[in-house]
Design a protein around this motif. Structure first.
Motif, PDB file in Angstrom:
ATOM      1  N   LEU A 282     -53.485  -1.606  -9.722  1.00 29.73           N
ATOM      2  CA  LEU A 282     -51.960  -0.918  -8.819  1.00 29.73           C
ATOM      3  C   LEU A 282     -51.486  -1.548  -7.201  1.00 29.73           C
ATOM      4  N   ASN A 283     -52.245  -1.517  -6.360  1.00 27.62           N
ATOM      5  CA  ASN A 283     -51.821  -1.616  -5.409  1.00 27.62           C
ATOM      6  C   ASN A 283     -51.058  -3.014  -5.524  1.00 27.62           C
ATOM      7  N   ARG A 284     -51.956  -3.694  -6.182  1.00 26.74           N
ATOM      8  CA  ARG A 284     -51.617  -5.528  -5.240  1.00 26.74           C
ATOM      9  C   ARG A 284     -50.029  -5.439  -6.084  1.00 26.74           C
ATOM     10  N   SER A 285     -50.072  -4.897  -7.828  1.00 25.84           N
ATOM     11  CA  SER A 285     -49.162  -4.789  -8.340  1.00 25.84           C
ATOM     12  C   SER A 285     -47.867  -4.657  -8.115  1.00 25.84           C
ATOM     13  N   GLN A 286     -48.286  -3.132  -7.016  1.00 25.76           N
ATOM     14  CA  GLN A 286     -46.400  -2.435  -6.103  1.00 25.76           C
ATOM     15  C   GLN A 286     -46.493  -4.223  -5.618  1.00 25.76           C
ATOM     16  N   GLU A 287     -46.874  -4.727  -4.931  1.00 27.43           N
ATOM     17  CA  GLU A 287     -46.539  -6.128  -3.746  1.00 27.43           C
ATOM     18  C   GLU A 287     -45.870  -7.270  -4.508  1.00 27.43           C
ATOM     19  N   LEU A 288     -45.976  -7.140  -5.439  1.00 26.00           N
ATOM     20  CA  LEU A 288     -45.794  -7.937  -6.462  1.00 26.00           C
ATOM     21  C   LEU A 288     -44.404  -8.827  -6.108  1.00 26.00           C
TER      22      LEU A 288
ATOM     23  N   HIS B  78     -48.471 -16.266  -6.531  1.00 23.49           N
ATOM     24  CA  HIS B  78     -49.754 -16.696  -5.825  1.00 23.49           C
ATOM     25  C   HIS B  78     -50.498 -15.134  -5.589  1.00 23.49           C
ATOM     26  N   ALA B  79     -49.356 -14.397  -5.511  1.00 18.91           N
ATOM     27  CA  ALA B  79     -49.824 -12.905  -4.816  1.00 18.91           C
ATOM     28  C   ALA B  79     -50.560 -12.043  -6.064  1.00 18.91           C
ATOM     29  N   LEU B  80     -50.437 -12.387  -7.804  1.00 17.67           N
ATOM     30  CA  LEU B  80     -50.903 -12.235  -8.913  1.00 17.67           C
ATOM     31  C   LEU B  80     -52.818 -13.106  -8.952  1.00 17.67           C
TER      32      LEU B  80
END
Ligand SMILES: [Zn+2]
Length: 488
Positions: free
Chosen positions: A335-341, A349-351
């Motif tokens: 969840l945290n990482r997808s908010q940064e996508l 790359h972020a994913l």
């Protein structure tokens, strides 16, 4: 003859035909029968769940030549005119395009017209929350002294934006999002009546997309029919609706759970190469993890997971192999990482890195074992075998200045202040003589360096670094204290 969209062809004509809103239609039906209908009715609810349909049915039920009736005939001039929006007695207004003062005046003038004999003047005002303040003021006056034989039916997706003074003059009905079982039953009925052949997995895919809106579901169905006619395969549906095949998601999730970052990375790469948007993939992965969280805590998750029985069973089987904390941690990190996508210059790359992170998250067993080893250290015993070392003094705070995350780690003492419980005999080798009461910066630095190089401490620091990153994302403001306060 042009194609009539499904939502229009299947628009309910009586309260009985309305899907999933019996709590509203029953009360309105009773009001009709007993003649005790409020003169101002508010239908609030999400888009596409039947607000306008119910408003029109109510208008027809009241103004039908056979009315008031629960089953408007659909044939009399009144019914036909209302269906075609040409009735002089029933006026539909889209508030979004009637926000000006002139429109309000127009509306007030229009209200003065008397209805045809035996009929009601009915105003259906859609998206009423869009009215301007001036319009609401005018409306309030009208609602305080409603003209005889008039009915105002308001519809809104956003009732909070209606002034309380106006709201208090309305009888409010809250329509609900349709449940997946209700949607599925209705879609099955419609597709079979229309002779549309498609696997149930496609219907379930549609339902996952529409967040309880029947109208949106029918719009998606229209797109499939216009693309493929009346015989629709799952592959075709996935392409048109841009649904992500669950197998793609499981190809990512399985190596993540097996803690195989290389396999997880190549799976997410393959998915991205299919042209699926990274944000979409992340959202669907989140949903997949959510299903597993639910399956690990609920015995009969069928109602909560919008998938076929076979798939739910498979999810439950996979969920049983891991504990619920594992899935919860995956969910939180993803969840945290997808908010940064959305902020990343290369979301793909972020994913990828997010998935690698998921595959390298320490399992909750590993964390418990770390905690146990730390506690053993703190109480003077030897850490559990994996540590390799023999009781070096270290703690999560040895790095200095790091905030204490709420990980459940017991706050242990720093190297310069040995725990009073630690016995002299288990003092780690190389720690020197008994600590001097005076500070010795050189010795403290040496101890700190020594602690940092201990494998167990390095492991803890790695975990904490990642945890701190996740926790900071949740922090209300930079520098704000964590929920359990600053330990220092
Ligand atoms: Zn009629």
């Amino acid at each position: 003859m042009s194609y009539e969209v499904l939502a229009r062809r299947w628009r309910p004509q009586t309260f009985e035909e309305v899907t999933g809103q019996t709590h509203v239609t029953t009360t309105l039906g009773n009001g009709l029968r007993t003649g005790k209908l409020s003169h101002a009715i508010l239908l609030a609810g999400p888009r596409g769940v039947g607000k306008t349909s119910i408003a029109r049915i109510l208008a027809r039920s009241l103004n039908c030549d056979e009315g008031p009736t629960l089953k408007p005939c659909g044939r009399c001039s009144s019914c036909v005119e209302i269906a075609n929006s040409t009735s002089l007695d029933v006026q539909e207004i889209d508030a979004a395009s009637h926000t000006g003062v002139d429109n309000v005046r127009e509306l007030r003038d229009s209200i003065r017209y008397v209805a045809a004999p035996g009929k009601h003047r009915i105003f259906i005002i859609d998206e009423v929350h869009m009215l301007s303040q001036a319009a609401f003021n005018a409306l309030l006056k009208t609602l305080e002294e409603p003209p005889p034989r008039s009915l105002f039916i308001f519809a809104t997706t956003d009732p909070q934006k209606i002034p309380v003074t106006v709201l208090s003059r309305m009888q409010r009905f809250d329509l609900k999002r349709l449940g997946s079982a209700e949607l599925l039953a209705r879609l099955r009925q419609i597709t079979s009546s229309e002779g549309i052949e498609l696997p149930e997995s496609v219907l379930r895919g549609i339902i996952r997309e529409v967040e309880g809106s029947l109208r949106d579901a029918l719009t998606l169905l229209d797109r499939l029919v216009s693309g493929f006619g009346s015989s629709i395969t799952e592959e075709a549906a996935n392409t048109v609706l841009e649904l992500v095949d669950r197998r793609i998601l499981l190809d990512v999730l399985d190596p993540v759970l097996a803690q195989d970052p290389a396999a997880a990375l190549s799976a997410i790469r393959r998915a991205l190469e299919k042209g699926i948007a990274p944000t979409r993939l992340a959202a669907d992965l989140l949903e997949e993890v959510r299903h597993h969280v639910i399956a690990s805590i609920v015995d009969e998750p069928g109602e909560l997971i919008q998938l076929g029985q076979e798939e739910v069973t498979e999810i439950a089987r996979r969920a049983r192999k891991h504990d619920v904390e594992t899935f919860q941690r995956l969910f939180r990190v993803l969840l945290n990482r997808s908010q940064e996508l959305g902020l990343a210059s290369r979301p793909d790359h972020a994913l990828e890195l997010a998935v690698v992170r998921l595959a390298t998250l320490p399992s909750s067993e590993a964390l418990s074992s770390l905690i146990a080893r730390l506690e053993a250290l703190e109480s003077g015993g030897s850490p559990a075998p994996e540590g390799g070392g023999s009781g070096a003094r270290g703690s999560p705070r040895a790095g200095g200045g790091r905030p204490r995350p709420a990980t459940g780690f017991r706050g242990s003492a720093g190297p310069e202040s040995p725990s009073p419980r630690r016995s002299e005999t288990s003092k780690p080798p190389g720690a020197g003589a008994a600590p001097s009461p005076r500070r010795d910066p050189a010795r403290e630095a040496r101890l700190r360096a020594e602690a940092k190089s201990h494998p167990l401490v390095r492991e803890v620091m790695d975990v904490l670094d990642a945890e701190i990153h996740e926790i900071r994302t949740y922090a209300p403001a930079p520098g704000a204290p964590t929920a359990d306060g600053d330990p220092s």
